[in-house]
Design an enzyme around this catalytic site. Structure first.
Site, short mmCIF file in Angstrom:
data_model
loop_
_atom_site.label_atom_id
_atom_site.label_comp_id
_atom_site.label_asym_id
_atom_site.label_seq_id
_atom_site.Cartn_x
_atom_site.Cartn_y
_atom_site.Cartn_z
N ARG A 10 -10.33 127.77 103.90
CA ARG A 10 -10.76 128.48 102.56
C ARG A 10 -10.28 129.71 102.09
O ARG A 10 -10.56 130.24 101.22
CB ARG A 10 -12.28 128.49 102.49
CG ARG A 10 -12.93 126.98 102.67
CD ARG A 10 -14.45 126.73 102.17
NE ARG A 10 -14.88 127.50 100.94
CZ ARG A 10 -15.79 127.76 100.43
NH1 ARG A 10 -17.01 127.47 101.16
NH2 ARG A 10 -16.02 127.98 99.18
N CYS A 11 -9.67 130.36 103.50
CA CYS A 11 -9.29 131.80 103.25
C CYS A 11 -7.37 131.84 102.98
O CYS A 11 -6.85 131.04 103.49
CB CYS A 11 -9.28 132.19 104.65
SG CYS A 11 -8.44 134.03 104.59
N SER A 12 -7.33 132.31 101.80
CA SER A 12 -5.83 132.39 101.27
C SER A 12 -5.05 133.06 102.48
O SER A 12 -3.93 132.44 102.76
CB SER A 12 -5.76 133.11 100.02
OG SER A 12 -6.04 134.48 100.17
#
Length: 115
Positions: A10-12
């Protein structure tokens, strides 16, 4: 050599770092640290591989739980490590390990120094 990425999909920055590794021909083992909970021993190993002395150095100090737990004023390393085990979203991400060294992928290109 063992190549791993401690990854949060979920972390870019985590996604960008994984893509960068793959673009450079690397296929790391993906550790989803939010669900595959790390132990205190795992964290101590990562800190050593990162060349860091304290768990605070890999803590996301902007997370609400950091403030809720009063970790800003906590000096006991065992308490900090336990907080990371119990609240893995506090762990800075991504962390890439190659052999005996590690780097945090912020910016993603910083992990390329491991090769």
């Amino acid at each position: 050599m063992s190549l791993k990425i401690y990854h949060n999909p979920r972390c870019s920055k985590s996604r960008q770092t994984l893509a960068l590794l793959e673009e450079n021909g690397h296929a790391p083992e993906i550790v989803l640290y939010l669900t595959d909970t790390l132990t205190v021993a795992d964290l101590k190993t990562l800190l050593s591989q990162l060349g860091m002395a304290s768990a605070r150095e890999i803590m996301r100090t902007g997370e609400g739980v950091y403030k809720e737990l009063g970790l800003k004023t906590e000096d006991d390393e065992a308490v900090l490590l336990r907080a990371l085990v119990e609240n893995p979203k506090l762990i800075e991400r991504p962390i890439v390990v190659n052999g005996g060294k590690a780097a945090i992928g912020r910016p993603p290109e910083s992990v390329l120094a491991l090769f």
